[in-house]
Design an enzyme around this catalytic site. Structure first.
Site, short mmCIF file in Angstrom:
data_model
loop_
_atom_site.label_atom_id
_atom_site.label_comp_id
_atom_site.label_asym_id
_atom_site.label_seq_id
_atom_site.Cartn_x
_atom_site.Cartn_y
_atom_site.Cartn_z
N LYS A 3 34.80 46.23 36.91
CA LYS A 3 33.83 46.56 35.84
C LYS A 3 34.01 48.12 35.83
O LYS A 3 34.78 48.68 35.24
CB LYS A 3 32.36 46.23 36.35
CG LYS A 3 32.23 44.97 36.96
CD LYS A 3 32.60 43.77 36.08
CE LYS A 3 32.10 42.41 37.11
NZ LYS A 3 32.81 41.28 36.60
N HIS B 62 28.32 45.65 38.94
CA HIS B 62 28.16 46.25 37.64
C HIS B 62 27.63 47.84 38.06
O HIS B 62 27.76 48.70 37.04
CB HIS B 62 27.35 45.52 36.84
CG HIS B 62 27.75 44.21 36.36
ND1 HIS B 62 28.60 44.25 35.24
CD2 HIS B 62 28.05 43.06 37.01
CE1 HIS B 62 29.14 42.87 35.26
NE2 HIS B 62 28.76 42.03 36.12
N SER C 126 23.92 41.66 35.74
CA SER C 126 25.20 41.41 34.64
C SER C 126 24.82 40.87 33.43
O SER C 126 25.28 41.40 32.50
CB SER C 126 26.18 40.53 35.31
OG SER C 126 25.76 39.45 35.55
N1 PMP Z 1 29.32 39.67 41.18
C1 PMP Z 1 28.98 39.85 39.65
C2 PMP Z 1 27.46 40.50 39.61
C3 PMP Z 1 29.74 39.64 38.60
O1 PMP Z 1 29.20 39.90 37.35
C4 PMP Z 1 31.04 39.34 38.97
C5 PMP Z 1 32.10 39.06 37.69
N2 PMP Z 1 31.64 38.38 36.62
C6 PMP Z 1 31.40 39.18 40.01
C7 PMP Z 1 30.84 39.34 41.13
C8 PMP Z 1 32.95 38.83 40.48
O2 PMP Z 1 33.75 39.85 40.16
P1 PMP Z 1 35.29 39.58 39.68
O3 PMP Z 1 35.34 39.23 38.14
O4 PMP Z 1 35.94 40.88 39.99
O5 PMP Z 1 35.94 38.29 40.64
#
Ligand code: PMP
Length: 387
Positions: A239, A208, A180
């Site tokens: 996302k 992502h 990410s």
């Molecule tokens: N996994 C990754 C790689 C992320 O970047 C994120 C969000 N930043 C999440 C999980 C968590 O997802 P959410 O924002 O839907 O709780």
């Protein structure tokens, strides 16, 4: 208890310099590629709404219809009174889409990762890439597994950890399909070889990449033709799917076990109808409109090439919607993002602890809502910063 809060001064320097970049209220004309910040219209180059589905008329209509029919909340956890037919429909669709036996839908992507902790115990070993999301690390800790980190995408390091570990322990390699912050893709072919050689399980967080990578939008594994090698996926709907929610997919017995043991599932109110309906509509669009991801990836290729031509070093990778511009120092990174905003482009300053100390970077993202003109404007803003 509260003294540390009063004493916490870390961001004061950035605030005093007028470059503090966080918690800015944004007015969001949904999915339009531009937002209004502080009364000014700027190009949004920091969103993870890669396919611009958050504002898609069909997705919105599905969410509104679900609210009209079912209300805004479920009034309970999945286990008790909070399971809707919509959740089950979404689980079936996700499992089929990702080629797994079963899926379990939870309320956020963070919770999907946290739910993995129910699989772990003190005798187990979790081998996690150095860049994986905080929620995956929390899961390993909450499950009291032995956590080993391998340097980001460094398969030599992973191989050494696997050789050193206890072969009779339950072992799981954790990585992300698309990282990410840095925008690079995990070295899945190498990881799969190691996982097979050492007979360890593999879990990939595809928060992502879902909808964006692979011909059908199934993520990094599809890009590499390795879908059958991934034992468990964690997914976020926040996302590429443009909404909110999360899921774990995998073998039926594993999902069934998690449904009855994962605290993030058992003790949290289930995904609201609007979010479930939006995710279902979004999945349909991901399957039906591959041109959206082609457009995003074309923007990314152009932007990374032309940023490099401006003389910026280490920009990339260019084959995913996330483009990292290495900066190094955290304060300088915030200052650059502030200047970019003055020039009409919203970017994200990724500073520690999101990235290692001294490795701050500007995270740029492109989406299907961007036009060529938006990409020009991003490049113009960087030309000013570089000038
Ligand atoms: N996994 C990754 C790689 C992320 O970047 C994120 C969000 N930043 C999440 C999980 C968590 O997802 P959410 O924002 O839907 O709780």
């Amino acid at each position: 208890m509260f003294a540390k809060c009063r004493d916490w001064r870390l961001m004061d320097e950035a605030v005093a310099m007028g470059v503090y970049p966080y918690y800015r209220p944004i007015e969001m004309p949904a999915g339009a590629g531009e937002v209004v910040v502080g009364g000014r219209r700027v190009v949004m180059a920091g969103s993870s709404d890669y396919l611009a589905l958050s504002g898609d008329a069909r997705v919105r209509a599905a969410a509104v219809a679900a609210i009209e029919r079912l209300g805004v909340g479920t009034g309970g956890s999945r286990l008790t009174n909070g399971t809707l037919a919509l959740h089950e429909e979404l689980e079936g669709r996700l499992a089929r889409f990702l080629g797994h036996e079963a899926a379990m839908v939870v309320t956020t992507g963070f919770q999907a990762n946290l739910a993995l902790s129910a699989l772990f115990g003190p005798a187990d070993e979790v081998l996690a890439d150095g860049h994986v999301h905080a929620s995956l690390i929390d899961a390993a800790r909450q499950g009291r597994a032995r956590l080993r980190r391998f340097r980001h995408n460094d398969l030599g390091h992973l191989a050494r950890l696997l050789e050193r570990g206890q072969a009779d322990a339950g072992r799981l390699v954790l990585s992300e399909g698309l990282f990410s912050a840095t925008g690079d893709v995990c070295d899945l072919p190498g990881i799969v070889k190691l996982a097979e050689r050492h007979r360890v399980r593999l879990c990939l967080d595809i928060a992502h990449d879902v909808g964006v990578l692979g011909a059908g939008g199934r993520g990094a594994a599809e890009r590499f033709g390795l879908q059958s090698a991934v034992d468990v996926y964690t997914v976020a709907f926040s996302k590429g799917l443009g909404g909110l929610g999360g899921a774990i997919t995998g073998p039926e017995p594993v999902i069934n076990y998690l449904r009855h043991h994962a605290r993030a599932m058992l003790f949290s109110t289930s995904l609201p109808p609007a979010s479930a309906a939006a995710a279902l509509a979004g999945l349909g669009i991901i399957e039906a409109e591959p041109e959206r991801r082609r457009r995003v990836l074309a923007h990314a290729a152009r932007l990374s090439t032309e940023l490099a031509a401006l003389g910026l070093a280490g920009v990339g990778p260019g084959d995913t919607p996330i483009i990292a511009v290495p900066v190094g120092d955290a304060v300088r990174c915030m200052r650059l993002c502030s200047t970019l905003l003055d020039e009409g482009v919203f970017t994200l300053a990724m500073i520690p602890p999101s990235v290692p100390e001294g490795r701050s970077l500007i995270r740029l993202t492109v989406t299907a809502a961007h036009t060529d003109d938006h990409i020009d404007r991003i490049l113009d803003a960087f030309a000013v910063v570089c000038g």
